[in-house]
Design a protein around this motif. Sequence first.
Motif, short mmCIF file in Angstrom:
data_model
loop_
_atom_site.label_atom_id
_atom_site.label_comp_id
_atom_site.label_asym_id
_atom_site.label_seq_id
_atom_site.Cartn_x
_atom_site.Cartn_y
_atom_site.Cartn_z
N ILE A 128 0.84 -1.21 0.00
CA ILE A 128 0.00 0.00 0.00
C ILE A 128 0.87 1.25 0.00
CG2 ILE A 128 -1.63 1.36 1.39
CD1 ILE A 128 -2.91 -1.39 2.18
N LEU A 129 1.90 1.26 0.85
CA LEU A 129 2.81 2.40 0.91
C LEU A 129 3.51 2.60 -0.44
CD1 LEU A 129 4.17 4.68 2.43
CD2 LEU A 129 5.84 3.01 3.30
N CYS A 130 3.96 1.52 -1.03
CA CYS A 130 4.63 1.58 -2.33
C CYS A 130 3.69 2.19 -3.38
CB CYS A 130 5.07 0.18 -2.75
SG CYS A 130 6.06 0.13 -4.23
N GLN A 131 2.45 1.74 -3.37
CA GLN A 131 1.46 2.25 -4.32
C GLN A 131 1.21 3.75 -4.09
OE1 GLN A 131 -2.25 0.06 -4.09
NE2 GLN A 131 -2.36 -0.01 -6.31
N GLN A 132 1.18 4.16 -2.84
CA GLN A 132 0.97 5.57 -2.52
C GLN A 132 2.16 6.42 -3.00
OE1 GLN A 132 0.38 5.20 1.70
NE2 GLN A 132 -1.85 5.07 1.51
N ALA A 135 1.94 6.72 -6.75
CA ALA A 135 0.86 7.66 -7.12
C ALA A 135 1.31 9.10 -6.93
CB ALA A 135 -0.39 7.37 -6.29
N ARG A 136 2.05 9.36 -5.87
CA ARG A 136 2.52 10.73 -5.61
C ARG A 136 3.53 11.17 -6.66
NH1 ARG A 136 2.24 13.87 -1.13
NH2 ARG A 136 2.85 15.96 -1.66
N ILE A 137 4.43 10.27 -7.03
CA ILE A 137 5.43 10.58 -8.06
C ILE A 137 4.72 10.85 -9.39
CG2 ILE A 137 7.35 9.68 -9.43
CD1 ILE A 137 8.24 8.17 -6.84
N ILE A 138 3.73 10.04 -9.73
CA ILE A 138 2.97 10.24 -10.96
C ILE A 138 2.26 11.59 -10.93
CG2 ILE A 138 0.95 9.44 -12.26
CD1 ILE A 138 1.86 6.55 -11.50
N SER A 139 1.67 11.91 -9.80
CA SER A 139 1.00 13.21 -9.64
C SER A 139 1.98 14.37 -9.84
CB SER A 139 0.35 13.28 -8.26
OG SER A 139 -0.19 14.54 -8.02
#
Length: 144
Positions: A128-132, A135-139
Amino acid sequence: MPQFDQHRFGMQLAHLSRAWRAELDRRLAGLGLSQARWLVLMHLSRFAELPTQRELAQSVGVEGPTLARLLDSLETQGLVCRQAVAEDRRAKKIALQAKALPLIEQIEAISSQLREELFTGIDQDQLILCQQVHARIISNLERL
């Protein structure tokens, strides 16, 4: 505790992506689909409504002419069909054919098995942390 290495992070992420995709390609080779074609089928299967060719190209991350060639091939195989859009003669909606559904199920099963193997030894909170973080880097990238 190890130090964070910014320079290695991007290279490691790229290596992970390439290696994951290569292993999935190896496992899907028996289905007779190139990476580009199975990727189009998977993206198409995830739309709630029939996408236009342009929407599908954006989802897959390819240019329109590239997708057009892939769709020609998939259409020849009887896996997809193009449908005219009444309100825009230039636009085409893309639909999966019944023949594609068992193939997509096989792709999903093989993909799920690979994910299960790759996530072995990694607990849910870490994933979950990895996915977050991703997602932040993509944003952040999208804001550039």
